[in-house]
Write an enzyme that holds these catalytic residues in place. Structure first.
Site, PDB file in Angstrom:
ATOM      1  N   ASN A 277      -6.710   4.630   8.468  1.00 24.42           N
ATOM      2  CA  ASN A 277      -6.228   3.244   8.386  1.00 24.42           C
ATOM      3  C   ASN A 277      -6.948   2.551   7.239  1.00 24.42           C
ATOM      4  OD1 ASN A 277      -4.957   0.777   9.177  1.00 24.42           O
ATOM      5  ND2 ASN A 277      -6.847   0.153  10.204  1.00 24.42           N
TER       6      ASN A 277
ATOM      7  N   ASP B 135     -10.479  -0.296  14.835  1.00 24.24           N
ATOM      8  CA  ASP B 135     -11.233  -0.429  13.581  1.00 24.24           C
ATOM      9  C   ASP B 135     -12.673   0.073  13.677  1.00 24.24           C
ATOM     10  OD1 ASP B 135      -8.959  -1.588  12.462  1.00 24.24           O
ATOM     11  OD2 ASP B 135      -9.589  -3.613  12.980  1.00 24.24           O
TER      12      ASP B 135
ATOM     13  N   ILE C 120      -0.888  -0.907  17.940  1.00 21.57           N
ATOM     14  CA  ILE C 120      -2.050  -0.065  18.225  1.00 21.57           C
ATOM     15  C   ILE C 120      -1.566   1.245  18.836  1.00 21.57           C
ATOM     16  CG2 ILE C 120      -4.163   0.116  19.607  1.00 21.57           C
ATOM     17  CD1 ILE C 120      -4.542  -2.892  19.153  1.00 21.57           C
TER      18      ILE C 120
ATOM     19  N   ASN D  97       0.838  -1.210   0.000  1.00 18.69           N
ATOM     20  CA  ASN D  97       0.000   0.000   0.000  1.00 18.69           C
ATOM     21  C   ASN D  97       0.866   1.251   0.000  1.00 18.69           C
ATOM     22  OD1 ASN D  97      -3.035  -0.436   0.090  1.00 18.69           O
ATOM     23  ND2 ASN D  97      -2.303  -1.993   1.523  1.00 18.69           N
TER      24      ASN D  97
ATOM     25  N   HIS E 221      -8.309  -1.172   6.196  1.00 16.09           N
ATOM     26  CA  HIS E 221      -8.598  -2.458   6.842  1.00 16.09           C
ATOM     27  C   HIS E 221      -9.247  -3.396   5.825  1.00 16.09           C
ATOM     28  CE1 HIS E 221      -9.548  -5.168  10.124  1.00 16.09           C
ATOM     29  NE2 HIS E 221     -10.749  -5.321   9.572  1.00 16.09           N
TER      30      HIS E 221
END
Ligand code: GRF
Length: 193
Positions: free
Chosen positions: A111, A149, A96, A21, A113
């Site tokens: 983020n 998340d 985290i 990414n 996910h």
């Protein structure tokens, strides 16, 4: 029309491993209409393969040792300030961030996910999709909050899960869509700031 041309926002990308990414964020950031520029890469893993993309593009990178996280996060915040980072983008970052860090940064943290959140927070998302025989899966770009998340969804893209899919094929398909999704989501997010 994209705003801020010639005045791209500085982003930092946090990684832990492969960094595919990161690779596409760097590539896409070089497009003229991109609203962001990758200025700093942070990895908690000195052996992260993804660091090669930072090196190749001469982007400053910083390796953090997560032993004393308080001390470390203070150092990290200073570094981020020095680089005038406007948005932190987590891309496969396996640590985290503390509530303290998130609050002190006081700017957006995104983020990516690999699931259709709010479904399947945490790890092993592809396995969960297959076990539940879901017809669709995908990826979500969301804001990071102290709750794992669970922050506001910025953008989501879904794909069909086929009967022949296994964890490897699903991961491959989703990773491919992420490479496009993350940059789109960041640009969209920045254009609405
Ligand atoms: C991606 O699937 C991302 O959704 C998840 O971790 C993976 C990172 O892959 N958070 P890479 O390191 O960017 O190749």
């Amino acid at each position: 029309m994209a705003k801020l041309i010639g005045n791209k926002k500085n982003i930092a990308v946090f990684i832990s491993g492969r960094g595919s990414n990161l690779k596409y964020l760097i590539i896409n950031s070089k497009i003229k209409k991109s609203l962001f520029k990758v200025c700093l890469v942070v990895s908690n893993n000195p052996k992260a393969i993804g660091l090669k993309y930072a090196k190749k593009s001469k982007i400053k990178y910083y390796i953090v040792k997560y032993k004393n996280s308080n001390n470390l996060e203070t150092k990290l915040l200073k570094l981020i300030k020095k680089f005038k980072i406007e948005v932190i983008c987590l891309a496969g970052f396996m640590k985290i961030l503390s509530k303290n860090f998130i609050n002190n940064f006081n700017k957006p943290i995104l983020n990516i996910h690999p699931s259709l959140l709010p479904k399947y927070k945490g790890l092993n998302t592809h396995l969960k999709v297959l076990k539940n025989k879901d017809k669709f899966s995908g990826s979500t770009v969301h804001l990071v909050t102290p709750k794992l998340d669970s922050g506001k969804i910025v953008m989501q893209k879904k794909i069909k899960v086929s009967k022949s899919d296994n964890q490897t094929s699903l991961e491959k398909k989703i990773l491919k869509l992420e490479h496009d999704l993350y940059s789109k989501a960041i640009n969209n997010f920045l254009s609405n700031l």
